[in-house]
Design a protein around this motif. Structure first.
Motif, PDB file in Angstrom:
ATOM      1  N   GLU A 766       0.812  -1.216   0.000  1.00  8.94           N
ATOM      2  CA  GLU A 766       0.000   0.000   0.000  1.00  8.94           C
ATOM      3  C   GLU A 766       0.844   1.263   0.000  1.00  8.94           C
ATOM      4  OE1 GLU A 766      -2.888  -0.191   3.111  1.00  8.94           O
ATOM      5  OE2 GLU A 766      -3.875  -1.976   2.298  1.00  8.94           O
ATOM      6  N   GLN A 767       2.094   1.169   0.482  1.00 15.17           N
ATOM      7  CA  GLN A 767       2.896   2.384   0.496  1.00 15.17           C
ATOM      8  C   GLN A 767       3.860   2.460  -0.689  1.00 15.17           C
ATOM      9  OE1 GLN A 767       4.827   2.343   4.306  1.00 15.17           O
ATOM     10  NE2 GLN A 767       6.561   1.102   3.634  1.00 15.17           N
ATOM     11  N   ASP A 768       4.165   1.327  -1.315  1.00 14.05           N
ATOM     12  CA  ASP A 768       5.054   1.371  -2.484  1.00 14.05           C
ATOM     13  C   ASP A 768       4.838   0.127  -3.332  1.00 14.05           C
ATOM     14  OD1 ASP A 768       6.969   1.901  -4.360  1.00 14.05           O
ATOM     15  OD2 ASP A 768       8.692   1.514  -3.057  1.00 14.05           O
ATOM     16  N   ALA A 769       3.708   0.086  -4.047  1.00  9.91           N
ATOM     17  CA  ALA A 769       3.391  -1.088  -4.860  1.00  9.91           C
ATOM     18  C   ALA A 769       4.400  -1.290  -5.978  1.00  9.91           C
ATOM     19  CB  ALA A 769       1.979  -0.958  -5.433  1.00  9.91           C
ATOM     20  N   ASP A 770       5.076  -0.212  -6.410  1.00 12.77           N
ATOM     21  CA  ASP A 770       6.032  -0.322  -7.514  1.00 12.77           C
ATOM     22  C   ASP A 770       7.202  -1.239  -7.179  1.00 12.77           C
ATOM     23  OD1 ASP A 770       4.500   1.346  -9.042  1.00 12.77           O
ATOM     24  OD2 ASP A 770       5.666   3.145  -8.597  1.00 12.77           O
ATOM     25  N   CYS A 771       7.462  -1.433  -5.882  1.00 19.13           N
ATOM     26  CA  CYS A 771       8.608  -2.283  -5.540  1.00 19.13           C
ATOM     27  C   CYS A 771       8.364  -3.730  -5.942  1.00 19.13           C
ATOM     28  CB  CYS A 771       8.930  -2.187  -4.047  1.00 19.13           C
ATOM     29  SG  CYS A 771       7.873  -3.169  -2.974  1.00 19.13           S
ATOM     30  N   PHE A 772       7.111  -4.088  -6.251  1.00 14.47           N
ATOM     31  CA  PHE A 772       6.791  -5.458  -6.670  1.00 14.47           C
ATOM     32  C   PHE A 772       6.814  -5.612  -8.194  1.00 14.47           C
ATOM     33  CE2 PHE A 772       4.695  -5.340  -2.472  1.00 14.47           C
ATOM     34  CZ  PHE A 772       5.266  -6.461  -1.901  1.00 14.47           C
ATOM     35  N   SER A 773       7.246  -4.583  -8.898  1.00 19.37           N
ATOM     36  CA  SER A 773       7.163  -4.635 -10.368  1.00 19.37           C
ATOM     37  C   SER A 773       7.962  -5.782 -10.964  1.00 19.37           C
ATOM     38  CB  SER A 773       7.627  -3.302 -10.963  1.00 19.37           C
ATOM     39  OG  SER A 773       8.962  -3.020 -10.569  1.00 19.37           O
ATOM     40  N   GLY A 774       9.059  -6.189 -10.308  1.00 19.58           N
ATOM     41  CA  GLY A 774       9.844  -7.300 -10.819  1.00 19.58           C
ATOM     42  C   GLY A 774       9.582  -8.614 -10.122  1.00 19.58           C
ATOM     43  N   VAL A 775       8.741  -8.595  -9.092  1.00 14.52           N
ATOM     44  CA  VAL A 775       8.441  -9.801  -8.314  1.00 14.52           C
ATOM     45  C   VAL A 775       7.444 -10.662  -9.072  1.00 14.52           C
ATOM     46  CG1 VAL A 775       7.461 -10.670  -6.165  1.00 14.52           C
ATOM     47  CG2 VAL A 775       8.940  -8.656  -6.130  1.00 14.52           C
ATOM     48  N   ARG A 776       7.727 -11.943  -9.160  1.00 15.52           N
ATOM     49  CA  ARG A 776       6.839 -12.863  -9.878  1.00 15.52           C
ATOM     50  C   ARG A 776       5.946 -13.661  -8.942  1.00 15.52           C
ATOM     51  NH1 ARG A 776      11.966 -15.317 -13.042  1.00 15.52           N
ATOM     52  NH2 ARG A 776      12.735 -13.352 -13.938  1.00 15.52           N
ATOM     53  N   GLU A 777       6.344 -13.790  -7.668  1.00  8.58           N
ATOM     54  CA  GLU A 777       5.564 -14.602  -6.744  1.00  8.58           C
ATOM     55  C   GLU A 777       5.709 -14.056  -5.328  1.00  8.58           C
ATOM     56  OE1 GLU A 777       4.949 -19.166  -6.901  1.00  8.58           O
ATOM     57  OE2 GLU A 777       6.717 -18.837  -5.653  1.00  8.58           O
ATOM     58  N   VAL A 778       4.572 -13.790  -4.692  1.00  7.20           N
ATOM     59  CA  VAL A 778       4.547 -13.407  -3.278  1.00  7.20           C
ATOM     60  C   VAL A 778       3.819 -14.511  -2.520  1.00  7.20           C
ATOM     61  CG1 VAL A 778       3.726 -11.741  -1.578  1.00  7.20           C
ATOM     62  CG2 VAL A 778       4.512 -10.941  -3.804  1.00  7.20           C
ATOM     63  N   LEU A 779       4.481 -15.083  -1.542  1.00  9.14           N
ATOM     64  CA  LEU A 779       3.843 -16.061  -0.659  1.00  9.14           C
ATOM     65  C   LEU A 779       3.470 -15.328   0.618  1.00  9.14           C
ATOM     66  CD1 LEU A 779       6.249 -19.098  -1.109  1.00  9.14           C
ATOM     67  CD2 LEU A 779       4.224 -18.505  -2.406  1.00  9.14           C
ATOM     68  N   THR A 780       2.179 -15.295   0.939  1.00 10.41           N
ATOM     69  CA  THR A 780       1.746 -14.530   2.101  1.00 10.41           C
ATOM     70  C   THR A 780       0.652 -15.270   2.836  1.00 10.41           C
ATOM     71  OG1 THR A 780       0.988 -12.355   2.848  1.00 10.41           O
ATOM     72  CG2 THR A 780       0.016 -13.195   0.814  1.00 10.41           C
ATOM     73  N   GLY A 781       0.478 -14.969   4.101  1.00 13.10           N
ATOM     74  CA  GLY A 781      -0.541 -15.615   4.914  1.00 13.10           C
ATOM     75  C   GLY A 781      -0.323 -15.309   6.374  1.00 13.10           C
ATOM     76  N   GLY A 782      -0.943 -16.098   7.226  1.00 11.82           N
ATOM     77  CA  GLY A 782      -0.835 -15.888   8.655  1.00 11.82           C
ATOM     78  C   GLY A 782      -1.940 -15.022   9.215  1.00 11.82           C
ATOM     79  N   ASP A 783      -2.674 -14.344   8.327  1.00 12.87           N
ATOM     80  CA  ASP A 783      -3.780 -13.487   8.736  1.00 12.87           C
ATOM     81  C   ASP A 783      -4.603 -13.212   7.486  1.00 12.87           C
ATOM     82  OD1 ASP A 783      -5.462 -11.894  10.167  1.00 12.87           O
ATOM     83  OD2 ASP A 783      -3.932 -10.523  10.914  1.00 12.87           O
ATOM     84  N   VAL A 784      -5.685 -12.443   7.650  1.00 15.22           N
ATOM     85  CA  VAL A 784      -6.497 -12.069   6.495  1.00 15.22           C
ATOM     86  C   VAL A 784      -5.640 -11.224   5.551  1.00 15.22           C
ATOM     87  CG1 VAL A 784      -8.526 -10.798   5.726  1.00 15.22           C
ATOM     88  CG2 VAL A 784      -8.616 -12.138   7.828  1.00 15.22           C
ATOM     89  N   VAL A 785      -5.596 -11.609   4.298  1.00 15.65           N
ATOM     90  CA  VAL A 785      -4.763 -10.904   3.318  1.00 15.65           C
ATOM     91  C   VAL A 785      -5.567  -9.736   2.747  1.00 15.65           C
ATOM     92  CG1 VAL A 785      -3.443 -11.129   1.194  1.00 15.65           C
ATOM     93  CG2 VAL A 785      -3.550 -13.033   2.796  1.00 15.65           C
ATOM     94  N   SER A 786      -4.968  -8.569   2.765  1.00 16.08           N
ATOM     95  CA  SER A 786      -5.651  -7.351   2.317  1.00 16.08           C
ATOM     96  C   SER A 786      -5.956  -7.400   0.827  1.00 16.08           C
ATOM     97  CB  SER A 786      -4.766  -6.134   2.613  1.00 16.08           C
ATOM     98  OG  SER A 786      -5.162  -5.023   1.853  1.00 16.08           O
ATOM     99  N   PRO A 787      -7.236  -7.237   0.426  1.00 17.18           N
ATOM    100  CA  PRO A 787      -7.562  -7.178  -1.009  1.00 17.18           C
ATOM    101  C   PRO A 787      -6.859  -6.027  -1.714  1.00 17.18           C
ATOM    102  CG  PRO A 787      -9.544  -7.507   0.294  1.00 17.18           C
ATOM    103  CD  PRO A 787      -8.443  -7.193   1.264  1.00 17.18           C
ATOM    104  N   VAL A 788      -6.706  -4.904  -1.006  1.00 22.26           N
ATOM    105  CA  VAL A 788      -6.019  -3.758  -1.615  1.00 22.26           C
ATOM    106  C   VAL A 788      -4.578  -4.134  -1.936  1.00 22.26           C
ATOM    107  CG1 VAL A 788      -5.267  -1.377  -1.231  1.00 22.26           C
ATOM    108  CG2 VAL A 788      -7.510  -2.131  -0.418  1.00 22.26           C
ATOM    109  N   ALA A 789      -3.926  -4.819  -1.006  1.00 23.59           N
ATOM    110  CA  ALA A 789      -2.540  -5.235  -1.253  1.00 23.59           C
ATOM    111  C   ALA A 789      -2.462  -6.222  -2.403  1.00 23.59           C
ATOM    112  CB  ALA A 789      -1.947  -5.850   0.019  1.00 23.59           C
ATOM    113  N   VAL A 790      -3.428  -7.136  -2.486  1.00 23.45           N
ATOM    114  CA  VAL A 790      -3.421  -8.121  -3.576  1.00 23.45           C
ATOM    115  C   VAL A 790      -3.555  -7.425  -4.926  1.00 23.45           C
ATOM    116  CG1 VAL A 790      -4.674 -10.049  -4.605  1.00 23.45           C
ATOM    117  CG2 VAL A 790      -4.277  -9.995  -2.139  1.00 23.45           C
ATOM    118  N   ARG A 791      -4.467  -6.460  -5.001  1.00 32.18           N
ATOM    119  CA  ARG A 791      -4.615  -5.720  -6.266  1.00 32.18           C
ATOM    120  C   ARG A 791      -3.338  -5.015  -6.635  1.00 32.18           C
ATOM    121  NH1 ARG A 791      -9.782  -4.453  -4.244  1.00 32.18           N
ATOM    122  NH2 ARG A 791      -9.103  -2.429  -3.520  1.00 32.18           N
TER     123      ARG A 791
END
Length: 791
Positions: A766-791
């Motif tokens: 949410e504060q710097d989505a551009d940092c994921f521009s080269g990321v191909r896979e994010v593994l996340t969990g442990g709590d409710v995953v934010s829809p905003v972050a997923v988008r």
């Protein structure tokens, strides 16, 4: 004489209402019509639509569109005069809603101010869909605009062809109203074509009368003996602890504000199933609505909505015959709650539905809008309150079917008469979706024999893809087939999957047979050393190691550890900071055949001593020799730096015996939040199974960030996924890392795969989505995953 309930609004008491009843029968009594105010209270239903209009602004959410293709000679002037006639007949069509002291009021316009403008526009055949959409998707300013508009689209390509587009705001009309509106318009148009005024029976009441009567007849909520108080008490109990939101199989995260843009898919239930559903309904003393409601609830439950399924359904709300021919917003909405707990059969579920629905019908007078105020659910612009799925089942073909049968000069059951004109429906694009899902079905008959159910499934396009809703429609049809055939089977046994879907789930997706790794982690690693010795294996701030260099360093440390007694069935403690040397130490321990036990640098000394004692570790590998005095006398200390700086000893590693694929790779201890920490053992085969599984795209592991504590299980993936796929581990600096530091690491090191907790993922995205521009896979969990972050 026109009877006016409005006179009661001016009366000091409501005693005059008893004149409307005659020994229990609802018989109209003539009352003197008094001079009435021009601005009157709105009905409960109108108030909620007005309130939503204040929240949303001018929108088409509650537009009711009707588009008809007319072939023949349309008399535009006769149409304009007929529209004026209809407006004069129905006050609701010439009512605007100004605010008075912050509350909406009905202001009934007179004369030319109350007549809608009938605009004629010339369009090409190709431009008709867009022109129709342009009319029906424009909202109404309820304070200033008449609540209906009319356009005539003159199709220039085809002489004698035009499209009549009529749009009414829901605040002035409901679905039932379209019948009297079209019928009165047809009567007036036929008369005006003859140069005459329409002749019709005078309406006994107007909508403003009804809105006043509604408030009077329901009584005062503070009076425990009033109708409204008793019915509100029922609903408070019936809807207690209602689910705030149904969990539906949506394709997209629920937006903060619903767009209400919608689309539809068709639904057709066969005549054979219809016959069986009718028989089942009769045997249970239920209506077709109840039977379809039970089936829809079962489907939603099987799709993940739980066992408590609230479904909305409209009810006409015209509790008096005098309202039947009136255009207005009478429809009420009931919340029908379906209980599927306890594994009932479908017949038992239907009996529960029947009992619940009959009680709801007996308390149908509380306006839905008032119910929302009373129950006060968590308000959200993202969803409809109290329910998100609507169901409508009509016992006859929808009104639109009458238009399909309309021909020049013909009279249909709706009263439609258009002299010298052939009439057929014109498609209206741009469906408005007030609810997440809305199922509308109508029973068809061949003479008196059930001939099937026809309708559609409307859906919000900001939540669902069309393919998903098509699957839902097919599953509903299949479920209706199943329960009609076997109503005494438990609902949990009802199959909602098609043959191909079932095969895919049971056979294709579950085809997990594959060759499991039969080698140790070090053997799999060494295969990459032999294949790509010069490929980058580890990158950190202090150094970068190729696969060959990392292997050589690990061998050197392993020989030293083996000389100290490390081998199969032996635990070696690791108390190190995150670094390239830590990766070296992990490999070295495994090369001896031993297993490693990571110690968390943030844990208290008592926790570290407990772990070392519990796993019987006699060796401790560390990069902080000055801090390990707590283990003096209990474990031999191996300082990584000293071993790696020393001259390399010749020869290969000589473990006492191979660990094997089923030997232990590591023991990692739990948090101990529910008791003493417990060691969880993982084998070489288990780790390899995880990181080499085909569910992971190995290309995504080209550069994986290692930032988790190595005593945390996420580090297993961060370390071994890249090492066993010939990729690179990017080692984050030691210590705790904040979101900004991780953002910089992801961007600077061109990370392609990263493991993040749900909370950390949300903050970074949410504060710097551009940092994921080269990321191909994010593994996340442990709590409710934010829809905003997923988008």
């Amino acid at each position: 004489m026109e009877v006016s309930i409005r006179s009661l609004f001016e009366a000091p008491t409501v005693a005059g209402l008893v004149d409307w009843l005659d020994e229990g029968d609802r018989v109209r009594k003539p009352l003197e019509r008094r001079v009435r105010p021009d601005i009157l209270p709105v009905s409960f239903a109108q108030r909620r639509l007005w309130f939503l209009g204040q929240l949303e602004g001018v929108s088409a959410t509650y537009n009711i569109p009707l588009a008809l293709r007319l072939t023949g000679a349309l008399d535009v002037e006769a149409l304009r005069a007929a529209l004026a006639d209809v407006a004069g007949r129905h006050e609701s069509l010439r009512t605007v809603f100004p605010q008075v002291d912050g509350e909406p009021r009905q202001e009934i316009l007179a004369g030319a101010d109350g007549v809608p403008e009938c605009v004629v526009e010339q369009v090409s055949e190709a431009g008709v869909p867009a022109a129709v959409a342009a009319v029906v998707t424009v909202g109404f300013d309820l304070e200033r605009d008449l609540p209906w508009r009319v356009r005539v689209l003159d199709v220039t390509d085809t002489p004698g062809e035009c499209v009549l587009v009529l749009v009414v705001h829901h605040i002035a009309a409901d679905g039932w109203s379209m019948g009297p509106l079209v019928r009165d318009l047809s009567v007036a148009y036929a008369a005006r074509c003859q140069g005459e005024a329409p002749v019709w029976d005078e309406l006994p009441v107007q909508y403003a009368d009804y809105s006043l009567w509604q408030r009077e007849i329901l009584g005062d909520e503070d009076d425990p003996d009033s109708v409204i108080a008793a019915q509100e008490g029922y609903w408070k109990q019936a809807l207690a602890d209602l689910p705030e939101q149904l969990e539906l199989p949506v394709d997209h995260p629920r937006p903060v504000v619903a767009s209400h843009e919608g689309a539809s898919v068709g639904v057709r239930v066969s005549a054979e199933t219809h016959v069986r559903l009718v028989e089942l309904s009769r045997s249970c003393g239920a209506s077709m609505l109840m039977t379809v409601q039970a089936a829809l609830a079962v489907l939603l439950s099987k799709m993940g909505a739980g066992e408590d399924i609230p479904i909305g359904t409209p009810i006409a709300g015209r509790t008096d015959d005098a309202l039947d021919d009136l255009v207005g917003f009478f429809v009420n909405t009931l919340v029908l709650r379906t209980d599927l707990s306890g594994d009932p059969t479908f017949r038992q579920a239907l009996e529960r539905v029947r009992e619940t629905d009959l009680a709801a019908y007996a308390h149908q007078d509380v306006p839905f809008e008032r119910l929302v105020e009373i129950l006060n659910p968590a308000r959200s612009m993202a969803r409809h309150p109290l329910f998100q799925v609507m169901l409508t089942v009509q016992h006859h073909a929808p009104l639109l079917s009458t238009f399909r049968r309309a021909t020049a000069g013909s009279t249909t059951e709706s009263g439609l008469v258009l002299p010298d004109l052939a009439v057929r429906p014109e498609p209206v694009e741009g469906t408005v979706a007030k609810f997440d899902l809305s199922v509308s079905l109508g029973e068809t008959h061949d003479d008196s024999t059930p001939a099937g159910l026809e309708g559609r499934l409307d859906y919000r396009t900001d939540l669902f893809d069309r393919a998903t809703v098509e699957h839902l429609a097919r599953r509903l049809i299949q479920l209706l087939d199943a329960v009609a055939t076997s109503p005494d089977a438990p609902v949990r046994q009802v199959n909602v999957l098609g043959t191909a879907e079932r095969e895919r789930v049971l056979r294709v997706w579950n085809d997990t047979a594959r060759e499991r790794p039969g080698a140790t982690l070090t053997q799999l690693f060494e295969a990459h050393v032999a294949r790509t010795p010069d490929a980058s294996a580890v990158v950190s701030d202090e150094l970068e190691l190729t696969y060959a260099q990392l292997n050589e360093r690990a061998d050197r440390l392993a020989r030293h550890l083996a000389g100290k007694g490390a081998g199969p069935e032996h635990a070696v403690g690791l108390w190190m900071e995150r670094s390239a040397d830590l990766v070296t130490a992990l490999l070295a321990v495994l090369k001896t055949g031993a297993h490693y036990v990571p110690l968390h640098e943030g844990h208290p000394p008592s926790r570290r001593r407990l772990v070392m004692a519990d796993c019987a570790a006699e060796l401790l590998v560390t990069d902080r020799p000055a801090e390990v005095a707590e283990f003096a006398g209990t474990a031999e200390i191996i300082c990584v730096d000293e071993v790696l700086r020393a001259a390399p000893a010749p020869g290969p590693v000589k473990p006492a015996g191979a660990a094997g694929a089923d030997g232990l790779a590591y023991v990692m201890y739990t948090s101990g939040s529910t008791g003493e920490p417990k060691g969880v053992a993982a084998t070489h085969r288990g780790v390899a199974d995880l990181v080499l599984d085909r569910c992971w795209e190995t290309d995504n592991h080209e550069r994986v960030l290692f930032h988790s504590p190595h005593a945390f299980d996420a580090s297993t993936f961060e370390l071994w996924a890249p090492l066993l796929s010939g990729a690179t581990i990017v080692v984050a600096p030691p210590g705790n890392l904040d979101a900004l530091s991780l953002e910089q690491l992801i961007k600077v090191h061109d990370i392609t795969g990263v493991v993040l907790t749900a909370g950390l993922f949300r903050v970074i995205a949410e504060q710097d989505a551009d940092c994921f521009s080269g990321v191909r896979e994010v593994l996340t969990g442990g709590d409710v995953v934010s829809p905003v972050a997923v988008r």
